[in-house]
Motif scaffolding. Structure first.
Motif, PDB file in Angstrom:
ATOM      1  N   GLN A  35      10.546  14.817  14.740  1.00 36.32           N
ATOM      2  CA  GLN A  35      10.044  13.798  15.394  1.00 36.32           C
ATOM      3  C   GLN A  35       7.931  15.185  15.412  1.00 36.32           C
ATOM      4  N   LYS A  36       8.409  15.591  16.581  1.00 36.02           N
ATOM      5  CA  LYS A  36       7.576  16.694  16.540  1.00 36.02           C
ATOM      6  C   LYS A  36       7.328  17.810  15.720  1.00 36.02           C
ATOM      7  N   LYS A  37       8.467  18.409  15.073  1.00 35.37           N
ATOM      8  CA  LYS A  37       7.942  19.191  14.090  1.00 35.37           C
ATOM      9  C   LYS A  37       7.134  18.280  12.819  1.00 35.37           C
ATOM     10  N   GLN A  38       7.382  17.390  12.293  1.00 39.58           N
ATOM     11  CA  GLN A  38       6.937  16.816  10.868  1.00 39.58           C
ATOM     12  C   GLN A  38       5.646  16.666  11.577  1.00 39.58           C
ATOM     13  N   TRP A  42       1.908  17.689   9.845  1.00 41.00           N
ATOM     14  CA  TRP A  42       0.802  16.565  10.116  1.00 41.00           C
ATOM     15  C   TRP A  42      -0.360  16.725   9.977  1.00 41.00           C
ATOM     16  N   GLN A  43      -0.346  18.091  11.147  1.00 41.91           N
ATOM     17  CA  GLN A  43      -1.665  18.401  11.943  1.00 41.91           C
ATOM     18  C   GLN A  43      -2.165  19.266  11.508  1.00 41.91           C
ATOM     19  N   GLN A 433      -6.881  30.403  11.947  1.00 44.96           N
ATOM     20  CA  GLN A 433      -6.414  30.902  12.988  1.00 44.96           C
ATOM     21  C   GLN A 433      -4.949  29.780  13.682  1.00 44.96           C
ATOM     22  N   LYS A 434      -5.532  28.733  13.394  1.00 46.41           N
ATOM     23  CA  LYS A 434      -5.306  28.244  14.503  1.00 46.41           C
ATOM     24  C   LYS A 434      -3.534  27.491  13.176  1.00 46.41           C
ATOM     25  N   ALA A 435      -4.010  26.126  11.595  1.00 46.98           N
ATOM     26  CA  ALA A 435      -4.012  25.478  11.117  1.00 46.98           C
ATOM     27  C   ALA A 435      -3.128  27.643   9.574  1.00 46.98           C
ATOM     28  N   GLY A 436      -3.673  28.164   9.166  1.00 44.44           N
ATOM     29  CA  GLY A 436      -3.632  28.302   8.632  1.00 44.44           C
ATOM     30  C   GLY A 436      -4.608  28.188   7.263  1.00 44.44           C
ATOM     31  N   LYS A 437      -3.623  29.105   5.458  1.00 39.81           N
ATOM     32  CA  LYS A 437      -3.706  28.493   4.315  1.00 39.81           C
ATOM     33  C   LYS A 437      -2.682  27.967   4.160  1.00 39.81           C
ATOM     34  N   THR A 446      -1.036  29.968  14.359  1.00 41.90           N
ATOM     35  CA  THR A 446      -0.502  29.275  15.436  1.00 41.90           C
ATOM     36  C   THR A 446       0.415  27.848  15.516  1.00 41.90           C
ATOM     37  N   LEU A 447      -0.155  27.233  14.658  1.00 41.27           N
ATOM     38  CA  LEU A 447       0.692  25.930  14.463  1.00 41.27           C
ATOM     39  C   LEU A 447       1.778  26.407  13.873  1.00 41.27           C
ATOM     40  N   GLY A 448       2.066  27.992  12.960  1.00 43.57           N
ATOM     41  CA  GLY A 448       2.799  28.038  12.418  1.00 43.57           C
ATOM     42  C   GLY A 448       4.154  28.953  13.320  1.00 43.57           C
TER      43      GLY A 448
END
Length: 499
Positions: A35-38, A42-43, A433-437, A446-448
């Protein structure tokens, strides 16, 4: 093939179901990780959607309110459009004038005598008897009205080259257009550029071979007709002058001569208020959509009781129930995000900070009819007073250009559009930097990296669950064996007492 396990033969218990139920409890931490991964996915996707919207808005700024061409659009009135048309190219000021056309520019033409050729689809060898490599050269008038000193050379093999294919090459590669008329058996060579080159405007010569000479088109062997090019002659604001072409530019606007005039033709220009207004309105609309989206994301409610659904949970729910649940579980992924909040505040500052060092005296949007909505629920949206903006555009389009696109060493000296693009770039870089492309690998943002770490945890947990399930089966199998031995002993004793 998975191991087949059958339990409960001795105890009568549904061992398989019992272990499944026990494993459900064991899987709860793994479900939480899924659930946390999902939620992180989404984020990540929501961050990328924000970046895409900012990128599109930045491009719209660059192609719209930041371009000087946006503000040089003009409406032009001509007293006699049949004589001349006028188009603005890059004039930043209004212009007007009078024009009298003496004569139009004409292109030079060379027409051959009768050649005796009746079928242009045949090879040049068949038509003219030429053999061996031939090379011709064609000089014609250039756009500046002078004769090309070098010309264009074309080499061909008469045994393979047809007259039609050679004509196509000349038309494609040189400054003349050739037409062969099989009925009159004549060639027509017309210069693509008009004007008088003060001499021969078309020069046809043979570098090797005798192709043009055989057609009597060379200077030393000519039997056709030559019509020299003519420059356009006109009088502009009292000054009589010439141009090699009927289309030319004066002071940033383009004139196209169409016919000789019988008297002065007047023309005037004024800012094309509607087209300039359209670009500014589009900018404001897209800005409002962007800040509405950002405000919506950072203030969206987060429903902590609605976690992403697991595959097992979805199986027990209707499609509509799943949709409603996920709408709430997906909500608030970017709530109170510091990057977006900071970017939003900076954009507002960019819009309202006066521009220093300008030359027009206009240094704020409010002066041209663009201000912030007084409704606090709009959260900083802009509204336009169209009548005031139109008046400002008509009065001085350059002032409008300056307030949006002025360049400067510091942010305070820059126009609003430049400030916004800088802010958007900084915000997009932080988000990336947070979410990439889409093309980024997980270990570059970071999220990756969090997702990679979560995948590793889930893999380890899956391995652990396999071990736990094996342990349960071993324990229940040991119990079954003990029950079986007990049953066997009971039977033995009963048989002994009964015997």
């Amino acid at each position: 093939m998975a191991d087949m396990r059958i339990g409960g033969l001795a105890s009568g218990m549904d061992t398989d179901q019992i272990i499944k139920d026990l494993m459900k409890a064991e899987r709860i931490p793994l479900d939480k990780l899924e659930q946390k991964k999902q939620y992180l996915e989404w984020q990540r996707d929501d961050y990328r959607d924000m970046n895409k919207m900012m990128f599109n808005f930045s491009n719209l700024i660059f192609d719209g309110v930041m371009k000087q061409g946006t503000y040089t659009q003009k409406t032009i009135s001509v007293s006699d459009p049949s004589v001349v048309s006028v188009k603005n190219i890059n004039s930043t000021t209004d212009f007007s004038g009078t024009l009298e056309v003496g004569n139009l520019a004409k292109s030079a033409t060379t027409i051959s005598g009768v050649t005796g050729i009746t079928d242009s689809s045949k090879t040049i060898k068949d038509l003219m008897g030429h053999t061996g490599t031939q090379k011709i050269n064609i000089k014609s008038i250039l756009k500046d009205g002078t004769l090309d000193p070098k010309g264009t050379s074309i080499e061909f093999d008469p045994e393979k080259e047809t007259l039609n294919s050679l004509i196509t090459k000349i038309n494609q590669q040189t400054g003349v257009s050739v037409f062969f008329d099989e009925k009159s058996q004549k060639f027509s060579f017309t210069a693509k550029n008009s004007g008088d080159a003060a001499g021969n405007d078309i020069v046809l010569s043979d570098e090797t071979g005798t192709f043009f000479d055989s057609l009597q088109l060379t200077d030393s062997n000519f039997s056709g007709v030559r019509q020299e090019g003519v420059n356009a002659t006109f009088t502009y604001n009292g000054l009589t002058t010439t141009r090699p072409s009927n289309t030319f530019t004066i002071n940033g606007f383009e004139l196209t001569l169409k016919n000789e005039s019988t008297g002065p033709v007047t023309f005037t220009s004024a800012p094309d208020t509607d087209k300039i207004l359209e670009k500014i309105v589009k900018f404001v609309d897209e800005y409002n959509k962007l800040i509405e989206k950002v405000n919506g994301e950072v203030n969206e409610k987060k429903y902590r009781d609605f976690q992403p659904l697991t595959a097992e949970q979805k199986e027990s729910m209707e499609e509509k129930e799943i949709e409603l649940w996920e709408e709430k579980s997906h909500s608030g992924t970017l709530r109170n995000d510091s990057v977006l909040t900071s970017g939003l505040n900076k954009m507002r500052t960019d819009m309202y900070t006066p521009i220093s060092g300008g030359t027009s005296g206009v240094d704020q949007l409010a002066q041209i009819g663009i201000k912030t909505s007084s409704n606090y629920l709009d959260r900083g949206k802009l509204i336009i007073d169209e009548s005031k903006l139109k008046e400002a555009i008509s009065k001085d389009p350059n002032a409008i250009y300056e307030i949006f696109a002025k360049d400067g060493a510091t942010s305070n000296e820059q126009g609003i559009a430049r400030r916004l693009r800088d802010t958007l770039k900084d915000t997009m870089d932080s988000i990336e930097q947070k979410a990439g492309k889409a093309s980024s690998t997980n270990n570059t943002f970071t999220l990756g990296r969090l997702l990679n770490n979560m995948d590793s945890q889930m893999d380890r947990f899956e391995d652990r669950l396999i071990q736990v399930e094996d342990r349960y089966w071993r324990q229940f199998t040991a119990m079954e064996k003990a029950i079986q031995r007990s049953n066997e002993q009971s039977m033995f004793l009963m048989n002994q007492f009964g015997g």
